[in-house]
Design a protein around this motif. Structure first.
Motif, PDB file in Angstrom:
ATOM      1  N   TYR A  45       0.841  -1.199   0.000  1.00 43.42           N
ATOM      2  CA  TYR A  45       0.000   0.000   0.000  1.00 43.42           C
ATOM      3  C   TYR A  45       0.875   1.248   0.000  1.00 43.42           C
ATOM      4  CZ  TYR A  45      -3.951  -3.001   0.757  1.00 43.42           C
ATOM      5  OH  TYR A  45      -4.903  -3.964   0.594  1.00 43.42           O
ATOM      6  N   PHE A  46       0.461   2.212  -0.790  1.00 42.93           N
ATOM      7  CA  PHE A  46       1.136   3.489  -1.033  1.00 42.93           C
ATOM      8  C   PHE A  46       0.342   4.543  -0.255  1.00 42.93           C
ATOM      9  CE2 PHE A  46       0.956   7.227  -3.854  1.00 42.93           C
ATOM     10  CZ  PHE A  46       2.229   7.357  -4.394  1.00 42.93           C
ATOM     11  N   HIS A  47       1.002   5.295   0.633  1.00 42.37           N
ATOM     12  CA  HIS A  47       0.318   6.296   1.464  1.00 42.37           C
ATOM     13  C   HIS A  47       0.753   7.683   1.015  1.00 42.37           C
ATOM     14  CE1 HIS A  47      -1.099   3.286   4.414  1.00 42.37           C
ATOM     15  NE2 HIS A  47      -0.004   2.646   4.012  1.00 42.37           N
ATOM     16  N   ASP A  48      -0.130   8.394   0.326  1.00 38.36           N
ATOM     17  CA  ASP A  48       0.154   9.724  -0.217  1.00 38.36           C
ATOM     18  C   ASP A  48      -0.526  10.746   0.701  1.00 38.36           C
ATOM     19  OD1 ASP A  48       1.420  11.189  -2.323  1.00 38.36           O
ATOM     20  OD2 ASP A  48      -0.555  11.608  -3.180  1.00 38.36           O
ATOM     21  N   VAL A  49       0.269  11.428   1.516  1.00 37.36           N
ATOM     22  CA  VAL A  49      -0.268  12.362   2.517  1.00 37.36           C
ATOM     23  C   VAL A  49       0.100  13.787   2.114  1.00 37.36           C
ATOM     24  CG1 VAL A  49      -0.246  13.027   4.952  1.00 37.36           C
ATOM     25  CG2 VAL A  49      -0.054  10.599   4.305  1.00 37.36           C
ATOM     26  N   GLN A 163      -5.202   0.412  -7.145  1.00 34.24           N
ATOM     27  CA  GLN A 163      -6.609   0.566  -6.801  1.00 34.24           C
ATOM     28  C   GLN A 163      -6.690   1.410  -5.535  1.00 34.24           C
ATOM     29  OE1 GLN A 163      -8.628  -3.180  -6.406  1.00 34.24           O
ATOM     30  NE2 GLN A 163     -10.631  -2.218  -6.514  1.00 34.24           N
ATOM     31  N   THR A 164      -7.446   2.498  -5.616  1.00 38.24           N
ATOM     32  CA  THR A 164      -7.573   3.386  -4.461  1.00 38.24           C
ATOM     33  C   THR A 164      -8.317   2.676  -3.343  1.00 38.24           C
ATOM     34  OG1 THR A 164      -7.550   5.320  -5.889  1.00 38.24           O
ATOM     35  CG2 THR A 164      -8.398   5.636  -3.653  1.00 38.24           C
ATOM     36  N   TYR A 165      -7.678   2.633  -2.186  1.00 41.71           N
ATOM     37  CA  TYR A 165      -8.285   2.031  -1.006  1.00 41.71           C
ATOM     38  C   TYR A 165      -9.104   3.083  -0.255  1.00 41.71           C
ATOM     39  CZ  TYR A 165      -8.708  -0.287   3.494  1.00 41.71           C
ATOM     40  OH  TYR A 165      -9.212  -0.836   4.642  1.00 41.71           O
ATOM     41  N   SER A 166      -8.520   4.275  -0.100  1.00 46.89           N
ATOM     42  CA  SER A 166      -9.247   5.371   0.550  1.00 46.89           C
ATOM     43  C   SER A 166      -8.744   6.702   0.003  1.00 46.89           C
ATOM     44  CB  SER A 166      -9.084   5.328   2.068  1.00 46.89           C
ATOM     45  OG  SER A 166      -7.744   5.562   2.433  1.00 46.89           O
ATOM     46  N   LEU A 167      -9.626   7.690   0.009  1.00 52.34           N
ATOM     47  CA  LEU A 167      -9.292   9.037  -0.452  1.00 52.34           C
ATOM     48  C   LEU A 167     -10.089  10.033   0.365  1.00 52.34           C
ATOM     49  CD1 LEU A 167      -8.063  11.089  -2.486  1.00 52.34           C
ATOM     50  CD2 LEU A 167     -10.057  10.645  -3.931  1.00 52.34           C
ATOM     51  N   ASP A 173      -5.446  13.366   0.837  1.00 48.43           N
ATOM     52  CA  ASP A 173      -4.708  12.204   1.342  1.00 48.43           C
ATOM     53  C   ASP A 173      -5.314  10.924   0.757  1.00 48.43           C
ATOM     54  OD1 ASP A 173      -3.400  14.082   2.858  1.00 48.43           O
ATOM     55  OD2 ASP A 173      -4.144  13.353   4.789  1.00 48.43           O
ATOM     56  N   ALA A 174      -4.456   9.994   0.330  1.00 47.53           N
ATOM     57  CA  ALA A 174      -4.948   8.765  -0.289  1.00 47.53           C
ATOM     58  C   ALA A 174      -4.098   7.573   0.123  1.00 47.53           C
ATOM     59  CB  ALA A 174      -4.926   8.901  -1.809  1.00 47.53           C
ATOM     60  N   VAL A 175      -4.749   6.424   0.164  1.00 49.32           N
ATOM     61  CA  VAL A 175      -4.076   5.139   0.334  1.00 49.32           C
ATOM     62  C   VAL A 175      -4.430   4.329  -0.904  1.00 49.32           C
ATOM     63  CG1 VAL A 175      -3.883   3.035   1.718  1.00 49.32           C
ATOM     64  CG2 VAL A 175      -4.243   5.244   2.844  1.00 49.32           C
ATOM     65  N   VAL A 176      -3.394   3.837  -1.581  1.00 45.17           N
ATOM     66  CA  VAL A 176      -3.588   3.113  -2.835  1.00 45.17           C
ATOM     67  C   VAL A 176      -2.943   1.737  -2.718  1.00 45.17           C
ATOM     68  CG1 VAL A 176      -3.151   3.138  -5.322  1.00 45.17           C
ATOM     69  CG2 VAL A 176      -3.560   5.292  -4.108  1.00 45.17           C
ATOM     70  N   GLY A 177      -3.714   0.701  -3.027  1.00 43.32           N
ATOM     71  CA  GLY A 177      -3.186  -0.652  -3.045  1.00 43.32           C
ATOM     72  C   GLY A 177      -2.505  -0.914  -4.380  1.00 43.32           C
ATOM     73  N   TYR A 178      -1.340  -1.538  -4.316  1.00 42.93           N
ATOM     74  CA  TYR A 178      -0.578  -1.890  -5.519  1.00 42.93           C
ATOM     75  C   TYR A 178      -0.408  -3.397  -5.585  1.00 42.93           C
ATOM     76  CZ  TYR A 178       1.108   2.703  -7.050  1.00 42.93           C
ATOM     77  OH  TYR A 178       1.194   3.972  -7.553  1.00 42.93           O
ATOM     78  N   ASN A 179      -0.587  -3.952  -6.778  1.00 38.12           N
ATOM     79  CA  ASN A 179      -0.269  -5.347  -7.071  1.00 38.12           C
ATOM     80  C   ASN A 179       0.655  -5.279  -8.284  1.00 38.12           C
ATOM     81  OD1 ASN A 179      -0.253  -8.039  -7.994  1.00 38.12           O
ATOM     82  ND2 ASN A 179      -2.152  -8.400  -6.866  1.00 38.12           N
ATOM     83  N   VAL A 180       1.920  -5.657  -8.119  1.00 34.16           N
ATOM     84  CA  VAL A 180       2.942  -5.471  -9.138  1.00 34.16           C
ATOM     85  C   VAL A 180       3.484  -6.822  -9.581  1.00 34.16           C
ATOM     86  CG1 VAL A 180       5.141  -4.354  -9.668  1.00 34.16           C
ATOM     87  CG2 VAL A 180       3.547  -3.279  -8.050  1.00 34.16           C
ATOM     88  N   THR A 181       3.606  -7.001 -10.888  1.00 33.10           N
ATOM     89  CA  THR A 181       4.225  -8.197 -11.452  1.00 33.10           C
ATOM     90  C   THR A 181       5.451  -7.762 -12.241  1.00 33.10           C
ATOM     91  OG1 THR A 181       2.103  -9.334 -11.588  1.00 33.10           O
ATOM     92  CG2 THR A 181       3.889 -10.203 -12.939  1.00 33.10           C
ATOM     93  N   LEU A 182       6.604  -8.347 -11.899  1.00 34.78           N
ATOM     94  CA  LEU A 182       7.879  -7.995 -12.532  1.00 34.78           C
ATOM     95  C   LEU A 182       8.554  -9.240 -13.065  1.00 34.78           C
ATOM     96  CD1 LEU A 182       9.223  -5.752  -9.656  1.00 34.78           C
ATOM     97  CD2 LEU A 182       8.220  -4.956 -11.776  1.00 34.78           C
TER      98      LEU A 182
END
Length: 186
Positions: A45-49, A163-167, A173-182
């Motif tokens: 999860y990415f926390h953008d404050v 995918q935005t979890y909360s905004l 302020d937002a919390v964004v869930g990330y699912n990454v394939t490398l």
């Protein structure tokens, strides 16, 4: 593409077969070695404050017309956002997202993302991957391009699903869930 799908299936089967994991195992990241390439999947999860006394994202530039457009076209933000295992900001820190994003759409809310996702925990400690892509932030699910990496992600290629979890519409302020394939070479 077929190899990537096969590698993802192998990852899923390996995860199901592994059963219970020890407490010290890293559960937010999986790594599967197929002999020619390694496919890694990460979930965090990415926390953008933007608010408060210690924001993790600050505006560094804005076009003179930026205040008058509904989507902030021309605004540019510098970020140093925490990456955690869960949506709670107090969950375990696994890395940081550092870079910039800016409003690049005149008619929609598309953010150009120029970000490095650096990891501080587990197998991927001291490794990073980079995203250079448009993030249509108002879409419920977004796909962005991974363009490279360092450490265990050297020569990485892949994609990130966000995918935005909360905004909070008041503060941004937002919390964004990330699912990454490398995918990386051995």
């Amino acid at each position: 593409m077929a190899r990537l799908v096969l590698a993802m299936l192998i990852t899923l089967v390996a995860a199901m077969a592994s059963g219970a994991q020890a407490q010290d195992d890293v559960t937010w990241a999986k790594r599967v070695d197929s002999g020619k390439e390694v496919v890694s999947t990460l979930q965090f999860y990415f926390h953008d404050v933007l608010s408060g006394r210690n924001p993790s994202a600050v505006k560094i530039a804005q076009a003179s017309q930026g205040n008058s457009t509904p989507n902030g076209f021309g605004s540019l933000m510098m970020v140093d956002d925490p990456l955690t295992v869960g949506p709670d900001p107090n969950s375990r820190l696994v890395g940081r997202a550092r870079g910039m994003y800016g409003s690049a759409g005149q008619t929609d809310f598309g953010l150009v993302m120029v970000m490095c996702y650096e990891f501080l925990d587990g197998t991927y400690k001291d490794s990073s991957f980079s995203i250079l892509s448009i993030n249509p932030a108002l879409n419920p699910v977004r796909e962005m391009t991974v363009v490279g990496g360092t450490g265990l992600f050297r020569l990485a290629r892949g994609y990130a699903i966000a995918q935005t979890y909360s905004l909070d519409p008041t503060t941004g302020d937002a919390v964004v869930g990330y699912n990454v394939t490398l995918a990386t070479y051995i």
